[in-house]
Design an enzyme around this catalytic site. Sequence first.
Site, PDB file in Angstrom:
ATOM      1  N   ASP A   1      30.293  13.999  12.108  1.00 60.05           N
ATOM      2  CA  ASP A   1      31.088  13.474  10.995  1.00 60.05           C
ATOM      3  C   ASP A   1      32.552  13.195  11.358  1.00 60.05           C
ATOM      4  O   ASP A   1      33.468  13.743  10.749  1.00 60.05           O
ATOM      5  CB  ASP A   1      31.034  14.442   9.812  1.00 60.05           C
ATOM      6  CG  ASP A   1      29.644  14.537   9.216  1.00 60.05           C
ATOM      7  OD1 ASP A   1      28.702  14.869   9.975  1.00 60.05           O
ATOM      8  OD2 ASP A   1      29.489  14.271   8.033  1.00 60.05           O
TER       9      ASP A   1
ATOM     10  N   HIS B   1      33.968  10.279  10.839  1.00 60.43           N
ATOM     11  CA  HIS B   1      34.421   9.519   9.665  1.00 60.43           C
ATOM     12  C   HIS B   1      35.758   8.804   9.871  1.00 60.43           C
ATOM     13  O   HIS B   1      36.685   8.930   9.071  1.00 60.43           O
ATOM     14  CB  HIS B   1      34.515  10.434   8.441  1.00 60.43           C
ATOM     15  CG  HIS B   1      33.203  10.618   7.739  1.00 60.43           C
ATOM     16  ND1 HIS B   1      32.418   9.558   7.307  1.00 60.43           N
ATOM     17  CD2 HIS B   1      32.529  11.754   7.389  1.00 60.43           C
ATOM     18  CE1 HIS B   1      31.331  10.036   6.726  1.00 60.43           C
ATOM     19  NE2 HIS B   1      31.359  11.353   6.767  1.00 60.43           N
TER      20      HIS B   1
ATOM     21  N   ASP C   1      27.665   9.609  11.313  1.00 61.78           N
ATOM     22  CA  ASP C   1      28.809   9.426  10.420  1.00 61.78           C
ATOM     23  C   ASP C   1      30.095   9.174  11.203  1.00 61.78           C
ATOM     24  O   ASP C   1      31.082   9.899  11.083  1.00 61.78           O
ATOM     25  CB  ASP C   1      28.963  10.615   9.473  1.00 61.78           C
ATOM     26  CG  ASP C   1      27.958  10.564   8.322  1.00 61.78           C
ATOM     27  OD1 ASP C   1      27.007   9.754   8.388  1.00 61.78           O
ATOM     28  OD2 ASP C   1      28.127  11.320   7.361  1.00 61.78           O
TER      29      ASP C   1
ATOM     30  N   ASN D   1      23.855   8.979   7.957  1.00 58.85           N
ATOM     31  CA  ASN D   1      23.642   8.190   6.745  1.00 58.85           C
ATOM     32  C   ASN D   1      24.750   7.165   6.504  1.00 58.85           C
ATOM     33  O   ASN D   1      24.587   6.253   5.686  1.00 58.85           O
ATOM     34  CB  ASN D   1      23.489   9.104   5.517  1.00 58.85           C
ATOM     35  CG  ASN D   1      24.711   9.943   5.249  1.00 58.85           C
ATOM     36  OD1 ASN D   1      25.156  10.691   6.120  1.00 58.85           O
ATOM     37  ND2 ASN D   1      25.256   9.848   4.055  1.00 58.85           N
ATOM     38  N   HIS D   2      25.872   7.273   7.211  1.00 58.98           N
ATOM     39  CA  HIS D   2      26.934   6.275   7.075  1.00 58.98           C
ATOM     40  C   HIS D   2      26.834   5.168   8.115  1.00 58.98           C
ATOM     41  O   HIS D   2      27.643   4.238   8.087  1.00 58.98           O
ATOM     42  CB  HIS D   2      28.319   6.931   7.128  1.00 58.98           C
ATOM     43  CG  HIS D   2      28.702   7.586   5.838  1.00 58.98           C
ATOM     44  ND1 HIS D   2      29.496   6.966   4.888  1.00 58.98           N
ATOM     45  CD2 HIS D   2      28.362   8.790   5.309  1.00 58.98           C
ATOM     46  CE1 HIS D   2      29.647   7.769   3.854  1.00 58.98           C
ATOM     47  NE2 HIS D   2      28.974   8.889   4.089  1.00 58.98           N
TER      48      HIS D   2
END
Length: 224
Positions: A88, A90, A117, A149-150
């Site tokens: 993650d 991000h 992610d 999922n991103h």
Amino acid sequence: MKFSDESDDLADEGITGPERGYQGPEIKFPLDKKELEVIIDLFRKKKNRLHAKYVAGILREATSKLKRLPNLNQASTAISKQVTICGDLHGKLDDLLVVFHKNGLPSPENPYVFNGDFVDRGKKGLEVLLLLLCTFLVFPGGVFLNRGNHEDTVMNARYGFIREVHQKYKHNAERLLKLIDEVYRWLPLGTIVNNRVLVVHGGISDSTDLDLIRSLDRGKVSSS
């Protein structure tokens, strides 16, 4: 500045250049460690933007290599004795650069698993994605990328990454987003370390079947 003649390779995306006013670096393919260091330096200094032509080149080269991988990466600590797992990011480029500074660049002796992610929420999602793909290309066996999922265009529309690409590359955004979607499509779904530890974004259920995951045609899975 020297301009290499690679525009024909990207003709199908309609991306040409760089133009004569371009102030960023010239990138040659296939990428090597020297080119990677140039890209890291560019992203760290934040003075210029990598030309869309080179962004497209990285995305296309990464897709070509990702297509050859199985649905589940196989990582081992036989050489390294350890593996670093990062989740993650991000869009937090500074965090990724700090990890590389403190823990070293990837290599077969210093492998990393990046557990999805990579984009959305942060302001540097494109730079994070490109840097991860560059390390994946330059250090075979040193970087394992899992899809999260991103890594999904519907999520990107909701959480900011599509807007980021349009802001940074307004004239080539749609072309680059199509290439990014191809990268997403071919990212492995997880990584198995030493045939014992499964690293996957979002967790597993009691009925998770690794043989089923291995058999999926991930090239057919797309949200766009």
